[in-house]
Design a protein around this motif. Structure first.
Motif, PDB file in Angstrom:
ATOM      1  N   ILE A  80       0.843  -1.201   0.000  1.00  0.00           N
ATOM      2  CA  ILE A  80       0.000   0.000   0.000  1.00  0.00           C
ATOM      3  C   ILE A  80       0.867   1.235   0.000  1.00  0.00           C
ATOM      4  O   ILE A  80       0.618   2.200  -0.714  1.00  0.00           O
ATOM      5  CB  ILE A  80      -0.936  -0.018   1.236  1.00  0.00           C
ATOM      6  CG1 ILE A  80      -2.045  -1.024   1.025  1.00  0.00           C
ATOM      7  CG2 ILE A  80      -1.521   1.361   1.474  1.00  0.00           C
ATOM      8  CD1 ILE A  80      -2.876  -1.240   2.251  1.00  0.00           C
ATOM      9  N   ASP A  81       1.920   1.177   0.771  1.00  0.00           N
ATOM     10  CA  ASP A  81       2.745   2.368   0.849  1.00  0.00           C
ATOM     11  C   ASP A  81       3.343   2.715  -0.493  1.00  0.00           C
ATOM     12  O   ASP A  81       3.322   3.862  -0.911  1.00  0.00           O
ATOM     13  CB  ASP A  81       3.861   2.146   1.861  1.00  0.00           C
ATOM     14  CG  ASP A  81       4.501   3.457   2.237  1.00  0.00           C
ATOM     15  OD1 ASP A  81       3.798   4.266   2.830  1.00  0.00           O
ATOM     16  OD2 ASP A  81       5.668   3.668   1.888  1.00  0.00           O
ATOM     17  N   ARG A  82       3.865   1.678  -1.156  1.00  0.00           N
ATOM     18  CA  ARG A  82       4.503   1.967  -2.444  1.00  0.00           C
ATOM     19  C   ARG A  82       3.476   2.300  -3.510  1.00  0.00           C
ATOM     20  O   ARG A  82       3.694   3.146  -4.357  1.00  0.00           O
ATOM     21  CB  ARG A  82       5.326   0.760  -2.907  1.00  0.00           C
ATOM     22  CG  ARG A  82       6.617   0.571  -2.175  1.00  0.00           C
ATOM     23  CD  ARG A  82       7.684   1.575  -2.575  1.00  0.00           C
ATOM     24  NE  ARG A  82       7.581   2.781  -1.756  1.00  0.00           N
ATOM     25  CZ  ARG A  82       8.361   3.833  -1.901  1.00  0.00           C
ATOM     26  NH1 ARG A  82       9.280   3.861  -2.810  1.00  0.00           N
ATOM     27  NH2 ARG A  82       8.206   4.879  -1.137  1.00  0.00           N
ATOM     28  N   THR A 138      -0.814  16.147 -13.380  1.00  0.00           N
ATOM     29  CA  THR A 138      -0.322  17.461 -13.795  1.00  0.00           C
ATOM     30  C   THR A 138       0.328  17.366 -15.171  1.00  0.00           C
ATOM     31  O   THR A 138       0.056  18.175 -16.060  1.00  0.00           O
ATOM     32  CB  THR A 138       0.706  17.978 -12.778  1.00  0.00           C
ATOM     33  OG1 THR A 138       0.184  17.754 -11.484  1.00  0.00           O
ATOM     34  CG2 THR A 138       0.973  19.425 -12.984  1.00  0.00           C
ATOM     35  N   VAL A 171      -0.282   4.935  -1.337  1.00  0.00           N
ATOM     36  CA  VAL A 171       0.047   6.245  -0.767  1.00  0.00           C
ATOM     37  C   VAL A 171       1.032   6.965  -1.674  1.00  0.00           C
ATOM     38  O   VAL A 171       0.808   8.084  -2.119  1.00  0.00           O
ATOM     39  CB  VAL A 171       0.635   6.083   0.645  1.00  0.00           C
ATOM     40  CG1 VAL A 171       0.927   7.439   1.222  1.00  0.00           C
ATOM     41  CG2 VAL A 171      -0.338   5.338   1.525  1.00  0.00           C
ATOM     42  N   ASP A 172       2.134   6.281  -1.960  1.00  0.00           N
ATOM     43  CA  ASP A 172       3.104   6.901  -2.839  1.00  0.00           C
ATOM     44  C   ASP A 172       2.539   7.029  -4.243  1.00  0.00           C
ATOM     45  O   ASP A 172       2.769   8.005  -4.938  1.00  0.00           O
ATOM     46  CB  ASP A 172       4.382   6.066  -2.858  1.00  0.00           C
ATOM     47  CG  ASP A 172       5.521   6.828  -3.472  1.00  0.00           C
ATOM     48  OD1 ASP A 172       5.506   8.060  -3.370  1.00  0.00           O
ATOM     49  OD2 ASP A 172       6.395   6.198  -4.071  1.00  0.00           O
ATOM     50  N   MET A 179       0.760  10.153  -4.659  1.00  0.00           N
ATOM     51  CA  MET A 179       1.637  11.306  -4.882  1.00  0.00           C
ATOM     52  C   MET A 179       2.114  11.319  -6.338  1.00  0.00           C
ATOM     53  O   MET A 179       2.137  12.357  -6.992  1.00  0.00           O
ATOM     54  CB  MET A 179       2.857  11.242  -3.951  1.00  0.00           C
ATOM     55  CG  MET A 179       2.507  11.220  -2.494  1.00  0.00           C
ATOM     56  SD  MET A 179       1.674  12.718  -1.946  1.00  0.00           S
ATOM     57  CE  MET A 179       0.946  12.187  -0.429  1.00  0.00           C
ATOM     58  N   ASN A 180       2.498  10.145  -6.809  1.00  0.00           N
ATOM     59  CA  ASN A 180       2.953  10.086  -8.198  1.00  0.00           C
ATOM     60  C   ASN A 180       1.816  10.393  -9.157  1.00  0.00           C
ATOM     61  O   ASN A 180       2.020  10.969 -10.216  1.00  0.00           O
ATOM     62  CB  ASN A 180       3.537   8.713  -8.502  1.00  0.00           C
ATOM     63  CG  ASN A 180       4.889   8.537  -7.844  1.00  0.00           C
ATOM     64  OD1 ASN A 180       5.579   9.517  -7.594  1.00  0.00           O
ATOM     65  ND2 ASN A 180       5.251   7.317  -7.542  1.00  0.00           N
ATOM     66  N   ILE A 202      -2.354  16.879 -17.837  1.00  0.00           N
ATOM     67  CA  ILE A 202      -3.054  18.124 -18.175  1.00  0.00           C
ATOM     68  C   ILE A 202      -2.154  18.984 -19.036  1.00  0.00           C
ATOM     69  O   ILE A 202      -2.574  19.555 -20.044  1.00  0.00           O
ATOM     70  CB  ILE A 202      -3.432  18.894 -16.891  1.00  0.00           C
ATOM     71  CG1 ILE A 202      -4.438  18.088 -16.081  1.00  0.00           C
ATOM     72  CG2 ILE A 202      -4.016  20.251 -17.245  1.00  0.00           C
ATOM     73  CD1 ILE A 202      -4.738  18.706 -14.744  1.00  0.00           C
TER      74      ILE A 202
END
Lengths: 470, 172, 104, 501, 643
Positions: E589-591, E605, E594-595, E598-599, E608
């Motif tokens: 999950i962390d990789r 971005t 959650v991470d 972020m990625n 877009i």
């Protein structure tokens, strides 16, 4: 009386004097050495910059067409400084160019234009100053005569600016129709916030917005910056933009004061659009000049945020930021200019491994980019901080939140360049470059400016003491 | 409707029609000629407004200067007789929309805004008056703009020369 | 001339303005684009003269403004044509659609 | 004492390093600079004690103010209390050790040491600042050196990690920035000018809704620095890609900036909001502790192990802060210091191992105790400290956090405390797994047999950090005394200005 | 007793040995390290005995034993009232314990001089022994519940270090890890227990804590009022503390680490995993005994049943193990079960019965001697045979006569044959159980029979079974340094039972009545003899009998042989459940989530950014069009919409 006249107009007169001096050389001399001319001109510019500091008196000349006071003199001095730096940096490029004198004639003509624009007391003078600074600039964009991109850039610039000044003029004409005057002070008294005046104002605003590359009036920026000679791009990005910002803030805070509530909303919207769009486009650029173009668009968004503060802090922060921005952006452009002049390389990928061969240039670039990104201890940090601080003065935290977020995005693409320079390598990196004395001096000024301006609070204090608020 | 008004409407029609043809014609020469007509019509309008000096300037500068320049450059760059390329379809549509909507908007603004004459005096647009004001430094004097524009013209001239002059290929 | 209201003159200028704008948007030949710009500038001139004449006759601000506009229009046209000619040398075309090397 | 010396010393050293020629001189000058810092900070400690013993009970000692941006009422204002002194001491020790273990840096050593020294200047400045602007300035100062240190001298997917770290930390600063501006514009209610001055602000009361809005910004912003779940993902990548010294600094000092900021700025200045948000803080901290620990269990790379365990351990800091009891906050501060030393030591040991074996994968190491007893010993000490063995600092800090947390009697708080306690078991599991694999067991690869043990400088670094760990672990009372007044004033303030309660 | 600060030296001397040897023992002091370590412990032992003498003499003169706090240093203050004090307290059990610990430690130190000779990490070994001795002495002298926790962890750590002494053996490493983690798990309970108790009692000091939680006080009211799941927090706290004790003392089901811990050097097993550390849990419960007595009887009933079950369970497993040290390990577990259920006998039948406390401590005392002896004997045997497996042994009585004798004494003692020490203590426990709970008494009785059986199974297998054996090339039984401890401990195993224990060691310090054992002892002794006979029948000579019996028992035998598969269950839970269902998902999950989020933000971005690139088309007419559109939009927006 004439002494006072001359004294008040001295900055304009000196620059005009230089123009004529160069013109005489052009006409009179048949043989001259480029290097000598360059040294001469730079010396003159330096003198001009220094002379700019000798005192000042508030005066209004030519029946209100020309204003001068300490703030305006300071603004002109800032522009003088920027021009001097650009001129120093252009050394390498100009040495190989045949029309050096013409280059300076045009460049200084635009500078005079900016001066008159800044000092303008009515819309006519403003418009003349604007055009005086635009038309020669278009010619300058085309100064790499054999390069197709340069011509294309000039064409885009002149077409766009013709269109924008047409709209601006239409706005001015409507405003004239509505108020019956071209005089700034009188216009301010006659504004009533009606839809018609607002419409005229928006047209006028679009003219300003075009010059300072505010989205959606910014589209010319990247193409023109990319195509023009680096020196001209640098000039466009700092001097042209800075001067128009100076005028813009003056006009907003004094002439259009009655419409403050209206333009506040407009500027907030434009600021957000500008920051976001500038950053999003900058993210995916592979050419440094283009990246810097979009970054300068994003910076305009931040400056707008400062303007929305409508306070003395706002004014002072904008002027301060432009000063800082001149140092930072010129640092970056200077490196690009030097490398472009000596190797012709302008892509980010070309910069891979630059640090191994040119540590000095790399650091100048890095420090400039950090400053643009607003990372302490560079002055850019202070500049951005104060801008946003002024912007939040009205309590619009969402807006400033978006701005802060955009600072993070912008950091990404600045760091991309840093990454290429410091961390990556390529089989054929840019070789070791020799930096002539004058560009070196320019780098020194930029770096010193970037580092010192922020740490020395009196610079800001001084600007603040002159600045105006709504 | 007085004769004066009739003249005005005819002039107006002429200006607009010529202007429209200038931007619509597929033949570049015709386009230039229509522009010439339109600009002349505007000069006529100035005459009608009793602004003789402006009308004269309009004719001298535009008709005698700019249009000639344009035609000259057409010669330089264009094989005559060829049709101009048709506008890009989508852009044409959007342009019509934009121009139309813009016009509506602007016209609406102008219509809504009641213009009230503020001054009572009559206008003195005689050559003498204009000339005097142009070089005056006192109230209503335009010597500063005049000087500024002289620099502008100088700069523009230099710019044109630098860009357009055919440089001889450097010692190859 | 007093029978003609100001707004009618303004109608002409506005219409001319947008005609010019339409031309600028659609004409692919750069010289014709330039012609469109001239139309726009002329419409502004008409505005200034009309306002000056109708509304604010005691000063000649509008007249002077339009005089300067005419001068600047000439300068601008000259520089623009120089640029276009130079571009033509490099590009062998004055179709504005061809001048889009730099984008995105 | 002129506190600015602490900021200037590393800066001057950094400049001096730039003018050095030759690797050796660069090293020695840096080391000398770091030693000066160490001496200064111990001197500060002595002076602080002397001052306190003399009965000076001002909240902040050795204050110094200098107008910086007068129109905006921004001052360069510094001063220390016990907490800052402790953090400064920690910074000095970690820096000295970091310089010592960087002896093997040969590529661009000049730049490396300069950046490292630059980092420490930022940290000192941060801990000294009493003006929020100055504080923010120093907080941001360190972003770029970190980025460069990781990106240039790092290993693995260093560019990605460096970028991620820079962006996430800057996002944190962006949040802090908004929070600070919010504070700024809500000061000066009585007609006075707006101010960033911490001392002045601390005498004000913000309305509840102001606190409610801006507390999350400040707390989350600083929280990102200290690996607040779910904004912790820069930690594993950043730490594991960084060169040894940078990892030490990142985990040892940089993450503490966040904790210190949460405490000094967010909680101290907005105690009511802190109380209101404490369930959320506790929730996130608990998740970080437990989940970080479980995630650590599955890591195979030593640096990842330590990085994830840092997430878990920094969770204790946030837990302590969130609990808002005197003991818990004292524990949080102790945990900052303890974790700073311990994780620096751990990274130092890992770095030394990596330098020699060129791998950090647990599965490829084994039996190092036989080959490099010293490095193995410090590895084990760091590990034992991490799992909270009495006699080492980790125990003291964690126990204090637990005791303090338990004093918060809410049922959910109790549950959180129990879960946090439970993490010590998981910690034991992963630490022992790593130790068992790496240090103990048969020597895995024959080529390891000829490897040398630590060199003098590495030994010195290990001893320095180890001594700190043991000094706190064996005699925690001095640290407790040092922190007491600072923690006390935080809690007094929290109780005094409570308007929601 | 004034001027008792010297007592601090008792733990500090071994600590000093640890520090000196830890720093210099690897190289410069390698040779001397044995002497240094032993010397330090020798002085400690002397001081302990001197202290014990003075203390009990004072008891006699005062008529009751008092609690003395000769030393108290504040170590860490949490909040007013709550502080960890490093204190030294003397009361009957702590005095008894320092004697036991220092004495056994001394024996082990001396024994190791011979046993560990020639080891490359000889100095380290003695350093660790010193650390352990320090921690254990500190533990028993603690006057503060957190202090005891500190030393509790430290003994755990030194146990870890010593089990993992042969660190290049994967099995040793695994065993060390297991020991640490399992006890850590139990310590969690202890820790939470401390938090609960100290929070409500508002103190960490044992003495104050006991006073507040046993008498009418606001603290007691608060802790009994507060409840969780319907059980008062006092009970929760005590149960949790007991869990901590159970972990250290290897009670079922937290016993799994103990047999594996035998991977450590044998003297270490004797010291840590037989005589001292493993009884810490018993000691802990004993230390808080007044509170246990005062609280809900259900808590002590837990102690009772867990103890009894562990005793029986371990005895059964011990019967079928083949590794000599594992047999001893299970036997230890079984004996500790005895001690524990002895503590639990209080109130179990609804009436006060404080005999269990004394009995438990007594058994702890005697057990230390004979169990240490057994291990040291096992050490000699292993030293000689180079194997732990019983099948490699047999007929050693000729080869190792002294060891044989000592071993026999120890077996008799543990089997509870009079007049050896184990008899007295065990009878006392059974007596207490008899008064308290007949069922537990029956279990205890049966276990005592089993004890005799498996001990003599071991005895016969090792020393008899075969004629004689020629192993190794050594001559002589063992060096003197190894023999002396055997003899001394054997003496202890014989005579320790005669110490008038109940007069001194009672839960309230008042001298006990010293109940006579008398006829009650007949049944257990008979049962023990029966066990011995049975063992002799099966194992005295090499025969097929054991195999047959095993076959007859079938599944049960196999079950017991595999220690009832407890290890497998644990490994299933940890390796399969925790790793696969918690650890791996957490890391994943962390990789990825959650991470990944972020990625994703970065990716969105970039996406877009790619999408809107068309605006910058490079066509100047488009630019003009957008320009005008912008103006129009602004005009419409701000003139018509936002006004």
């Amino acid at each position: 009386m004439w002494a006072g006249f001359i004294f008040s107009l001295r900055q304009e007169l000196i620059v005009t004097g230089i123009i004529f001096l160069l013109l005489f050389i052009k006409v009179g001399a048949t043989e001259y050495k480029t290097a000598v001319i360059l040294n001469l001109v730079n010396g003159l510019l330096l003198a001009n910059f220094i002379l700019g500091f000798i005192g000042c008196q508030d005066s209004i000349l030519f029946s209100g067409m020309f204003h001068t006071n300490k703030l305006l003199v300071l603004e002109k001095n800032i522009l003088n400084l920027g021009t001097l730096i650009i001129s120093l940096q252009a050394y390498d490029w100009l040495k190989g160019h045949r029309q050096v004198l013409e280059f300076y004639l045009l460049l200084l003509a635009t500078l005079v234009g900016f001066f008159f624009m800044i000092s303008a007391g009515n819309l006519l003078m403003f418009y003349l100053g604007l055009e005086l600074s635009t038309i020669p600039l278009a010619a300058l964009s085309s100064f790499d005569l054999e390069k197709r991109q340069s011509s294309e850039a000039a064409m885009k610039f002149i077409m766009s600016s013709a269109f924008s000044s047409a709209l601006l003029l239409f706005g001015i004409s409507l405003l004239y129709g509505a108020t019956g005057t071209l005089d700034f002070d009188t216009i301010g008294q006659r504004l009533d916030g009606s839809a018609f005046q607002l419409f005229a104002f928006i047209l006028l605003l679009s003219g300003f917005a075009f010059k300072i590359s505010v989205v959606p009036f910014h589209l010319w920026t990247a193409d023109v910056y990319e195509g023009s000679p680096v020196t001209v791009s640098a000039y466009l990005s700092v001097i042209s933009k800075g001067a128009v910002f100076f005028v813009f803030i003056q006009v907003l805070y004094t002439v259009f004061k009655p419409l403050a509530a209206n333009w506040y909303r407009i500027l907030v919207l434009l600021s957000i659009l500008t920051m976001v769009t500038g950053n999003l486009f900058a993210l995916r650029q592979d050419k440094l000049k283009r990246l810097l173009a979009f970054s300068s668009i994003a910076q305009s968004g931040f400056i707008l945020a400062g303007i929305t503060g409508s306070s003395r802090t706002g004014d002072a922060s904008v002027i301060y930021f432009i000063l800082v921005y001149i140092f930072s952006n010129l640092g970056a452009f200077g490196v690009v200019s030097l490398i472009s002049a000596q190797t012709g390389k302008e892509g980010i990928d070309d910069y891979k491994g630059l640090y191994a061969t040119n540590p000095l240039l790399s650091w100048v670039m890095a420090i400039s980019l950090f400053s643009l990104a607003g990372i302490p201890p560079t002055a850019g940090f202070f500049g951005k901080f104060f801008l946003l601080m002024a912007g939040v003065g009205k309590g619009n935290y969402v807006f400033i939140g978006i701005a802060a977020l955009n600072m993070v995005i912008s950091l990404y693409y600045y760091l991309r360049v840093i990454k290429a320079i410091f961390m990556e390598s390529q089989p054929e990196p840019i070789g070791k470059l020799t930096i002539p004395f004058l560009p070196n001096l320019a780098f020194l000024i930029c770096v010193a400016g970037i580092i010192m301006t922020g740490l020395m609070g009196w610079v800001y204090d001084y600007i603040y003491s002159l600045s105006i608020g709504l | 409707m007085s004769a004066s008004a009739v003249v005005f409407y005819i002039l107006s029609f002429f200006i607009l029609a010529a202007g429209l043809l200038a931007v619509a014609s597929r033949k570049i020469f015709r386009s230039a000629i229509w522009l010439l007509f339109s600009l002349t019509g505007i000069a006529g309008l100035y005459f009608w407004l009793q602004m003789e000096f402006i009308a004269a300037v309009q004719i001298v500068v535009y008709v005698g200067g700019i249009v000639v320049l344009i035609i000259f450059s057409i010669f330089l760059t264009q094989q005559s007789g060829k049709d101009l390329p048709a506008p890009v379809r989508s852009r044409a549509i959007f342009s019509v929309l934009a121009a139309g909507a813009g016009f509506m908007l602007t016209w609406l603004m102008i219509r809504r805004y009641g213009f009230h004459p503020v001054g009572q005096g009559t206008i003195d647009a005689s050559v003498g008056n204009i000339g005097a004001q142009m070089l005056s430094t006192s109230e209503h004097g335009y010597v500063l703009p005049f000087e500024v524009i002289s620099i502008l013209l100088l700069a523009a001239m230099i710019g044109c020369i630098v860009i357009a002059i055919k440089t001889k290929p450097e010692d190859k | 001339m007093n029978q003609v209201p100001l707004s009618h003159i303004l109608f002409v200028s506005t219409a001319l303005f947008f005609i010019g704008m339409y031309g600028l948007f659609t004409r692919r030949n750069m010289i014709t684009m330039l012609m469109s710009v001239e139309l726009i500038l002329n419409s502004v001139n008409i505005n200034f003269i009309a306002f000056n004449k109708y509304l604010y006759p005691e000063k000649l601000e509008g007249v002077f403004f339009s005089l300067f506009i005419i001068a600047i229009a000439a300068a601008e046209a000259a520089v623009a044509i120089a640029i276009i000619i130079n571009l033509y040398r490099n590009l062998r075309s004055i179709d504005v659609e061809d001048a889009n090397e730099m984008k995105f | 004492m002129n506190l600015s010396l602490l900021v200037l010393a590393p800066l001057i050293t950094a400049v001096a390093v730039l003018f050095c020629r030759g690797l050796n001189r660069v090293r020695w000058v840096s080391l000398a600079g770091a030693s000066v810092q160490l001496v200064l900070s111990f001197g500060l400690l002595a002076l602080y004690w002397k001052e306190r013993a003399a009965g000076n009970d001002a909240a902040m000692l050795f204050e110094y103010r200098h107008a910086w941006y007068l129109p905006l009422n921004i001052w360069y204002h510094i001063g220390v209390d016990g907490i800052s002194v402790a953090m400064i001491l920690l910074t000095a020790i970690v820096m000295e050790a970091a310089i010592l273990v960087s002896w093997s840096i040969k590529t661009m050593s000049k730049e490396f040491f300069t950046l490292l020294l630059f980092l420490s200047a930022g940290a000192y400045g941060f801990f000294l600042s009493l003006d929020l602007f100055t504080l923010f300035f120093f907080l941001e100062v360190s972003v770029i050196p970190k980025f460069l240190l990781i990106g240039v001298w790092g290993s693995g997917k260093k560019e990605y990690s460096a970028m991620k770290l820079a962006l996430m930390l800057t996002s944190g600063s962006a949040l802090v920035f908004i929070g600070l501006l919010g504070l700024y514009y809500h000061t000066g209610g009585a007609g006075g000018p707006h101010t960033f001055d911490w001392v002045t602000i601390s005498q004000m009361q913000f309305p509840a809704e102001v606190q409610r809005v801006f507390f999350p910004f400040l707390f989350a912003g600083f929280g990102i620095f200290t690996a607040l779940f779910p904004f912790h993902t820069w930690v594993p990548d950043g730490h594991s890609s960084a060169p040894t010294a940078a990892s030490m600094f990142l985990a040892g000092i940089s993450m503490k900036l966040g904790g210190y900021g949460c405490l000094r700025v967010a909680v101290f200045l907005m105690p009511d909001a802190a109380r209101e948000y404490s369930p959320l803080i506790i929730l996130l901290a608990t998740i970080a502790i437990v989940y970080g620990a479980f995630a650590t269990m599955m890591q195979k790379d030593l640096k990842y192990i330590n990085a994830y365990s840092s997430i878990s351990h920094c969770g204790f800091i946030l837990l302590g802060i969130g609990m808002l009891t005197r003991t818990a906050i004292a524990g949080a501060v102790m945990q900052m210091i303890s974790h700073g030393l311990m994780t620096a030591l751990f990274f130092a040991a890992i770095g030394m191992i990596y330098d020699r074996t060129h791998t950090r994968l647990v599965g490829r190491l084994g039996g190092l105790l036989k080959i490099m007893p010293f490095i193995s010993t410090i590895f084990v000490i760091a590990g034992l400290c991490s799992l909270g063995l009495p006699g080492l600092s980790g125990f003291v800090a964690e126990i204090t956090v637990f005791m303090g947390s338990w004093q918060h009697a809410g049922e959910m708080y109790r549950l959180a405390t129990i879960l946090a306690c439970a993490s010590i078991v998981i910690t034991a599991v992963y630490i022992l797994r790593a130790t068992g694999q790496v240090i103990m067991g048969p020597v895995r690869e024959p080529q390891y047999n000829g490897l040398a043990d630590a060199t003098w400088n590495e030994k010195l670094a290990g001893i320095l950090l180890g001594a700190g760990i043991i000094a706190i672990g064996v005699a925690p009372f001095w640290l407790n005394d040092l922190l007491a007044s600072g923690v006390g004033s935080i809690m007094d303030h929290a109780e005094k200005t409570s308007i929601i309660k | 007793m004034p001027n008792d600060a010297y007592i601090a030296l008792i733990p500090l001397l071994p600590l000093a040995a640890f520090v000196v040897l830890g720093l210099f023992g690897r190289k410069s002091l390698l040779r001397l390290s044995g002497i240094i370590g032993t010397g330090a412990v020798l002085i400690s032992t002397g001081l302990s005995l001197w202290t014990a003498y003075r203390y009990f003499a004072a008891c006699l003169s005062d008529g009751a034993c008092r609690l003395i706090t000769p030393l108290k240093v504040t170590w860490l203050t949490f909040s007013p009232g709550l502080s960890i004090d490093l204190s030294v307290i003397l009361d009957p059990i702590s005095v008894m314990m320092i004697v036991v610990v220092s004495f056994v430690s001394l024996m082990v130190h001396v024994f190791s001089l011979g046993y560990m000779k020639g080891e490359t990490r000889f100095g380290t070994y003695y350093a660790f022994l010193g650390l352990f001795t320090f921690s254990m002495l500190g533990l028993v002298l603690s006057g503060n519940i957190f202090e005891i926790y500190i030393f509790w962890e430290l003994v755990g750590c030194s146990s870890f270090l010593l089990i993992g002494y042969y660190f290049d053996r994967p099995s040793a490493v695994a065993a060390a890890k297991k020991a640490f983690i399992v006890t850590r798990f139990a310590d969690l309970g202890f820790l939470v227990g401390i938090l609960i108790l100290s929070f409500h009692a508002e103190t960490l000091d044992f003495h104050t804590l006991i006073q507040r939680l046993t008498g009418p006080s606001p603290q007691l009211a608060s802790i009994t009022r507060a409840s969780f799941l319907g059980i008062s927090l006092l009970s929760w706290g005590l149960v949790l503390v007991f869990i901590g004790g159970a972990g250290k003392s290897a009670l079922f089901p937290l016993h799994i680490w103990l047999p594996d811990a035998m991977e450590g050097p044998t003297p270490v097993s004797a010291l840590i995993h037989a005589a001292t550390m493993v009884v810490a849990g018993v000691y802990l419960v004993a230390r808080l005994y007044p509170v246990y007595m005062f609280a809900d009887p259900a808590v002590l009933r837990v102690v009772l049943y867990v103890g009894a079950f562990s005793a029986l369970f371990a005895a059964i497993v011990a019967c079928v193990q083949t590794d000599i040290k594992r047999v001893l390990a299970y036997s230890t577990m079984s004996q500790i079960g005895y001690m524990m259920f002895a503590l639990g006998t209080f109130q179990a039948a609804g009436e006060e019965n404080t005999l269990g406390y004394t009995a438990s401590m007594f058994h702890l005392f005697t057990h230390a001697f004979f169990k240490a002896l057994l291990f040291l004997c096992a050490g000699v045997i292993i030293h000689r045979v180079h194997s732990n497996e019983m099948k490699d042994m047999g007929g050693l009585r000729k080869l190792l006569p002294l060891t044989h004798g000592c071993f026999l004494i120890a077996c008799l003692a543990i089997a509870g044959i009079p007049p050896f020490s184990g008899f007295f203590s065990k009878e006392e426990i059974l007596l207490a159980a008899f008064h308290a709970n007949k069922f537990v008494f029956a279990v205890g009785l049966f276990t005592s029979g089993l004890t005799a059986f498996y001990m003599f199974r071991l005895y016969f297998s090792v020393f008899w079974r075969r004629q004689s054996q020629d192993v190794g090339s050594h001559h002589g039984e063992a060096p003197l340094t190894m023999k002396i401890p055997l003899v001394i401990l054997a003496a202890g195993a014989i005579f320790a039972g005669f110490v008038p224990f109940s007069r001194w060691v009672t839960y309230d310090g008042a001298p006990g009545k010293g109940q006579g054992i008398g006829g009650f002892a007949i049944a257990p002794v008979m049962l023990a003899l029966l066990g011995m006979l049975l063992a002799g029948f099966f194992y005295q000579k090499e025969s097929a009998r054991p195999a047959k019996a095993a076959a007859a028992l079938g599944g049960l035998y196999k079950f017991a042989y595999h220690k009832f598969y407890i290890d497998e269950v644990y490994s299933f839970i940890t390796k399969k459940i925790i790793f696969n269902f918690i650890g791996r998902p957490a890391a994943w999950i962390d990789r990825n989530i959650v991470d990944g989020f972020m990625n994703l933000l970065a990716g969105v971005t970039a996406r877009i950014s790619a999408r809107i690139k068309g605006f910058q088309s490079g066509r100047v007419q488009d630019y003009a069009l957008y320009f005008f559109a912008g103006v129009a939009a602004l005009a419409v927006l701000f003139i018509y919409i936002y006004t």
